[in-house]
Write a protein that holds these residues in place. Structure first.
Motif, PDB file in Angstrom:
ATOM      1  N   GLU A  60     157.020 -57.588  80.309  1.00 58.53           N
ATOM      2  CA  GLU A  60     157.973 -58.542  80.883  1.00 58.53           C
ATOM      3  C   GLU A  60     159.212 -58.667  80.011  1.00 58.53           C
ATOM      4  OE1 GLU A  60     154.717 -59.067  80.727  1.00 58.53           O
ATOM      5  OE2 GLU A  60     154.294 -58.969  82.879  1.00 58.53           O
ATOM      6  N   GLN A  61     158.979 -58.639  78.705  1.00 57.62           N
ATOM      7  CA  GLN A  61     160.136 -58.734  77.795  1.00 57.62           C
ATOM      8  C   GLN A  61     161.032 -57.508  77.937  1.00 57.62           C
ATOM      9  OE1 GLN A  61     157.913 -59.320  74.170  1.00 57.62           O
ATOM     10  NE2 GLN A  61     158.617 -61.431  73.968  1.00 57.62           N
ATOM     11  N   ILE A  62     160.410 -56.354  78.062  1.00 59.46           N
ATOM     12  CA  ILE A  62     161.212 -55.127  78.213  1.00 59.46           C
ATOM     13  C   ILE A  62     161.988 -55.168  79.529  1.00 59.46           C
ATOM     14  CG2 ILE A  62     161.065 -52.619  78.498  1.00 59.46           C
ATOM     15  CD1 ILE A  62     158.572 -52.805  76.630  1.00 59.46           C
ATOM     16  N   GLN A  63     161.307 -55.608  80.581  1.00 65.84           N
ATOM     17  CA  GLN A  63     162.006 -55.723  81.869  1.00 65.84           C
ATOM     18  C   GLN A  63     163.170 -56.694  81.767  1.00 65.84           C
ATOM     19  OE1 GLN A  63     158.569 -56.623  84.339  1.00 65.84           O
ATOM     20  NE2 GLN A  63     158.918 -54.747  85.479  1.00 65.84           N
ATOM     21  N   GLU A  64     162.940 -57.763  81.062  1.00 68.09           N
ATOM     22  CA  GLU A  64     163.999 -58.750  80.889  1.00 68.09           C
ATOM     23  C   GLU A  64     165.183 -58.137  80.149  1.00 68.09           C
ATOM     24  OE1 GLU A  64     164.599 -61.558  82.121  1.00 68.09           O
ATOM     25  OE2 GLU A  64     166.297 -62.140  80.851  1.00 68.09           O
ATOM     26  N   GLN A  65     164.865 -57.346  79.123  1.00 64.46           N
ATOM     27  CA  GLN A  65     165.942 -56.698  78.368  1.00 64.46           C
ATOM     28  C   GLN A  65     166.739 -55.763  79.274  1.00 64.46           C
ATOM     29  OE1 GLN A  65     166.822 -57.522  75.544  1.00 64.46           O
ATOM     30  NE2 GLN A  65     165.101 -58.361  74.430  1.00 64.46           N
ATOM     31  N   LEU A  66     166.038 -55.049  80.129  1.00 64.72           N
ATOM     32  CA  LEU A  66     166.750 -54.118  81.012  1.00 64.72           C
ATOM     33  C   LEU A  66     167.578 -54.866  82.048  1.00 64.72           C
ATOM     34  CD1 LEU A  66     163.991 -51.427  81.335  1.00 64.72           C
ATOM     35  CD2 LEU A  66     166.258 -51.103  80.378  1.00 64.72           C
ATOM     36  N   ARG A  67     167.059 -55.959  82.511  1.00 67.95           N
ATOM     37  CA  ARG A  67     167.841 -56.771  83.455  1.00 67.95           C
ATOM     38  C   ARG A  67     169.110 -57.275  82.780  1.00 67.95           C
ATOM     39  NH1 ARG A  67     162.808 -58.989  84.889  1.00 67.95           N
ATOM     40  NH2 ARG A  67     162.028 -57.977  86.753  1.00 67.95           N
ATOM     41  N   ARG A  68     168.960 -57.645  81.537  1.00 69.60           N
ATOM     42  CA  ARG A  68     170.145 -58.103  80.806  1.00 69.60           C
ATOM     43  C   ARG A  68     171.127 -56.943  80.637  1.00 69.60           C
ATOM     44  NH1 ARG A  68     168.187 -60.884  75.506  1.00 69.60           N
ATOM     45  NH2 ARG A  68     170.367 -61.424  75.329  1.00 69.60           N
ATOM     46  N   GLY A  69     170.558 -55.748  80.492  1.00 72.12           N
ATOM     47  CA  GLY A  69     171.408 -54.556  80.416  1.00 72.12           C
ATOM     48  C   GLY A  69     172.207 -54.372  81.691  1.00 72.12           C
ATOM     49  N   ILE A  70     171.576 -54.628  82.804  1.00 78.21           N
ATOM     50  CA  ILE A  70     172.259 -54.521  84.093  1.00 78.21           C
ATOM     51  C   ILE A  70     173.403 -55.521  84.162  1.00 78.21           C
ATOM     52  CG2 ILE A  70     171.963 -54.952  86.565  1.00 78.21           C
ATOM     53  CD1 ILE A  70     169.057 -53.843  86.094  1.00 78.21           C
ATOM     54  N   GLU A  71     173.107 -56.717  83.714  1.00 74.72           N
ATOM     55  CA  GLU A  71     174.151 -57.743  83.719  1.00 74.72           C
ATOM     56  C   GLU A  71     175.310 -57.326  82.821  1.00 74.72           C
ATOM     57  OE1 GLU A  71     172.365 -61.466  82.751  1.00 74.72           O
ATOM     58  OE2 GLU A  71     171.131 -61.499  84.544  1.00 74.72           O
ATOM     59  N   PHE A  72     174.960 -56.678  81.731  1.00 72.99           N
ATOM     60  CA  PHE A  72     175.986 -56.211  80.797  1.00 72.99           C
ATOM     61  C   PHE A  72     176.939 -55.238  81.493  1.00 72.99           C
ATOM     62  CE2 PHE A  72     177.117 -52.696  77.884  1.00 72.99           C
ATOM     63  CZ  PHE A  72     177.929 -53.387  77.018  1.00 72.99           C
ATOM     64  N   TYR A  73     176.387 -54.274  82.232  1.00 78.30           N
ATOM     65  CA  TYR A  73     177.254 -53.308  82.900  1.00 78.30           C
ATOM     66  C   TYR A  73     177.996 -53.918  84.077  1.00 78.30           C
ATOM     67  CZ  TYR A  73     176.032 -49.633  79.844  1.00 78.30           C
ATOM     68  OH  TYR A  73     175.926 -48.886  78.723  1.00 78.30           O
ATOM     69  N   LYS A  74     177.358 -54.872  84.711  1.00 80.09           N
ATOM     70  CA  LYS A  74     178.024 -55.571  85.798  1.00 80.09           C
ATOM     71  C   LYS A  74     179.263 -56.284  85.257  1.00 80.09           C
ATOM     72  CE  LYS A  74     176.677 -58.700  89.505  1.00 80.09           C
ATOM     73  NZ  LYS A  74     175.603 -59.567  89.990  1.00 80.09           N
ATOM     74  N   GLU A  75     179.062 -56.889  84.119  1.00 79.75           N
ATOM     75  CA  GLU A  75     180.163 -57.598  83.467  1.00 79.75           C
ATOM     76  C   GLU A  75     181.259 -56.617  83.039  1.00 79.75           C
ATOM     77  OE1 GLU A  75     179.619 -61.017  82.150  1.00 79.75           O
ATOM     78  OE2 GLU A  75     181.654 -61.170  81.407  1.00 79.75           O
ATOM     79  N   LEU A  76     180.833 -55.507  82.452  1.00 75.44           N
ATOM     80  CA  LEU A  76     181.797 -54.514  81.976  1.00 75.44           C
ATOM     81  C   LEU A  76     182.606 -53.950  83.144  1.00 75.44           C
ATOM     82  CD1 LEU A  76     182.911 -52.807  79.686  1.00 75.44           C
ATOM     83  CD2 LEU A  76     181.004 -51.224  79.987  1.00 75.44           C
ATOM     84  N   ASP A  77     181.916 -53.640  84.219  1.00 74.71           N
ATOM     85  CA  ASP A  77     182.571 -53.114  85.413  1.00 74.71           C
ATOM     86  C   ASP A  77     183.621 -54.101  85.926  1.00 74.71           C
ATOM     87  OD1 ASP A  77     182.329 -50.868  87.319  1.00 74.71           O
ATOM     88  OD2 ASP A  77     181.896 -52.458  88.762  1.00 74.71           O
ATOM     89  N   GLY A  78     183.224 -55.348  86.007  1.00 77.26           N
ATOM     90  CA  GLY A  78     184.150 -56.385  86.472  1.00 77.26           C
ATOM     91  C   GLY A  78     185.342 -56.545  85.548  1.00 77.26           C
TER      92      GLY A  78
END
Lengths: 218, 358
Positions: free
Chosen positions: A7-25
């Protein structure tokens, strides 16, 4: 050794997604602000909204592009219904003819997430970086003289840059069929400058970059 | 309305386009009405800087104006019609008409009528003020450059993004000087509201590698979480630590090579999982994740790798133990279990992130 749950790893990856979403924006926000300054202060019209292009399976290159109107260019406009509300309004430009003199410079600004800094570029940068400059039409593939003025579809202009920016293996001169029935034009780099994306931190950095872009285009 | 939309109690998509536009206008310019004058002045200053021909007029904007929403003005021409600009800001020596659109579908004739009508209304008030029209939208209308010669003395343009920039930058300055909590909350909610409409302030790229998102607040929409602590803006860099590096046997490598070829290498923001192989093992429920991240992305997404793997590639492996914990020590060679292989880098769409158990 500290342990990490699934679950922690999944959470980290989800945060990674948010990171790229933010970067893209943020990249789109940056390019839109840059376009705004270029239009307002330097009267450099853009051809369409900044857009991103990725070539898919064979390449991991991701580019964000802002295409500006070539110097002295005219766009053969069709009547647009201003009441028709659409976010894609500016994409209408893609289907219009772009008319410019044969010695015009075709300006662009790109954010390259991945890719090599082009040889001969002014400035230095590591990826991700901003690349801006101009292309010029140097001839026709069939060897005939250039027509004056040159007419090409604005969509082909986008296509040319997509190919150039997204495929680092493509070598100049870049060719592109200017319009249906028209001659295939040969493009060459006129000027290229790069700088790190990380150097853009505030509005004043955008203003400064806009000034440099305007100098090159002008 | 503001909170109801923010917390998705009210579904915006149920509104007609025109109403939707009015809600956005109300949210943004309504907030400007209640916030300190610095916010409005910061926006005007930005427009003043970008429109050199309008600079003298914009300099007349001193103090806090009277804000009028959707005033019904009689058209200057004798058509008997009434025009209704979205917002009119009345300073003593300047009137600013704001026409807000969601996209860029402005009508130059409408803007001209609104300007003339406001001029007419100003005269009725006994004011001889210049009138500037500010078109606020996502992008300029198609006619902008064609009409620029005729409009550059009275028409300015601002994107919603520029307004978001102004809110964030001004709040940052005021927070440093000790602003009120209510003000922070209002701007935070407004930024979250704009974020929901894909309107983001520009925050710079300096902190990409080292910064973190604000602490998550479970249960809140992403946009609200993001602006939960408005200043300083923090961007998340994921912390993935590769704890175990697995050296495959030659035989396994060939399998992996085949799968690597067939697995799509996606756009930098696509993440896919595909089956690698079942391996013979006496220990079940081993998981394996291979990360292949291109260099520039790795530069902004720092991976901490244990062992002798490169900075761009590594394998994260763990055992699905009863307590779902990583195996402290394990022997993958000759083990039978489950594996997950990830190619490319994460997607912008959470829905594309999935895990498959093989």
């Amino acid at each position: 050794m500290a342990e990490m749950t699934i679950e922690q790893i999944q959470e980290q990856l989800r945060r990674g997604i948010e990171f790229y979403k933010e970067l893209d924006g943020q990249i789109f926000a940056f390019m839109n602000r840059l376009a705004e300054v270029l239009e307002d202060k330097y009267e450099l019209g853009r051809l369409k909204k900044p857009f991103a292009k990725y070539l898919g399976r064979s390449s991991a290159v991701q580019s964000y592009l802002l295409l500006l109107k070539p110097t002295g260019a005219e766009i053969e406009t069709e009547e647009v219904d201003d009441d028709a509300e659409s976010d894609e309004e500016e994409d209408e430009v893609d289907t219009l003819d772009l008319v410019f003199s044969s010695d015009a410079k075709l300006p662009y600004v790109a954010v390259q997430m991945i890719g090599k800094v082009p040889a001969g570029a002014e400035g230095s940068a590591t990826t991700p970086f901003i690349q801006y400059g101009t292309l010029v039409v140097t001839g026709r593939k069939d060897g005939k003289e250039l027509e004056n003025p040159v007419v090409m579809r604005t969509g082909y202009y986008s296509g040319l840059f997509r190919n150039r920016m997204c495929n680092p293996r493509s070598k100049p001169p870049y060719t592109h069929k200017a319009r249906k029935g028209g001659a295939t034009l040969i493009f060459e780099e006129h000027s290229t400058t790069v700088q790190p994306l990380g150097s853009i931190q505030t509005d004043s950095d955008i203003e400064h970059l806009a000034h440099k872009v305007a100098e090159i285009v002008g | 309305m503001f909170q109801a939309v923010l917390f998705r109690k009210l579904d915006e998509s149920l509104f007609a386009k025109q109403e939707f536009e009015d809600i956005l206008t109300s949210d943004v310019f309504g907030a400007l009405k209640y916030l300190p004058a610095e916010y409005l002045h910061a926006w005007i200053a930005k427009l003043r800087d970008r429109h050199p021909l309008l600079t003298p007029a914009f300099k007349l904007a001193q103090g806090f104006p009277e804000v009028e929403f959707w005033p019904q003005l009689h058209a200057a021409k004798e058509s008997g019609q009434i025009c209704e600009p979205d917002v009119v800001l009345w300073w003593e020596q300047l009137a600013v008409v704001i026409e807000a659109k969601r996209a860029g579908n402005f009508d130059v004739a409408q803007l001209q009528v609104e300007r003339e009508s406001t001029q007419h209304a100003a005269m009725a008030r006994g004011l001889a003020t210049p009138v500037i029209v500010i078109a606020v939208g996502r992008n300029r209308p198609a006619w902008w450059s064609r009409q620029r010669q005729a409009t550059k003395h009275w028409l300015a343009f601002s994107t919603w993004g520029t307004l978001a920039d102004v809110f964030l930058a001004t709040l940052s300055v005021r927070q440093a000087a000790g602003s009120q909590l209510q003000e922070v909350a209002l701007v935070r909610d407004l930024l979250a509201r704009l974020d929901m409409r894909d309107i983001q302030p520009f925050c710079g790229f300096r902190s990409l590698a080292v910064s973190r998102l604000p602490l998550s607040q479970n249960g809140l929409p992403f946009a609200i979480k993001r602006w939960a602590r408005v200043f300083p803006l923090r961007i998340l860099a994921p912390e993935v630590t590769v704890r175990q590096v697995w050296s495959r046997t030659e035989r396994d490598r060939s399998t992996v090579a085949h799968l690597a070829k067939s697995a799509p290498i996606c756009r930098a923001n696509h993440l896919l999982a595909s089956k690698v192989s079942h391996r013979k093992s006496r220990v079940s429920q081993y998981f394996q994740m291979s990360l292949a991240i291109s260099h520039p992305v790795a530069a902004i997404w720092p991976l901490t790798l244990d062992g002798s793997c490169s900075a761009q590639r590594g394998i994260l492996a763990w055992r699905k133990a009863p307590e779902h914990s990583l195996a402290e020590s394990w022997g993958p060679i000759g083990c039978r279990g489950f594996s997950i292989r990830l190619r490319g880098t994460p997607t912008t769409e959470a829905s594309r992130l999935f895990w498959t158990r093989h």
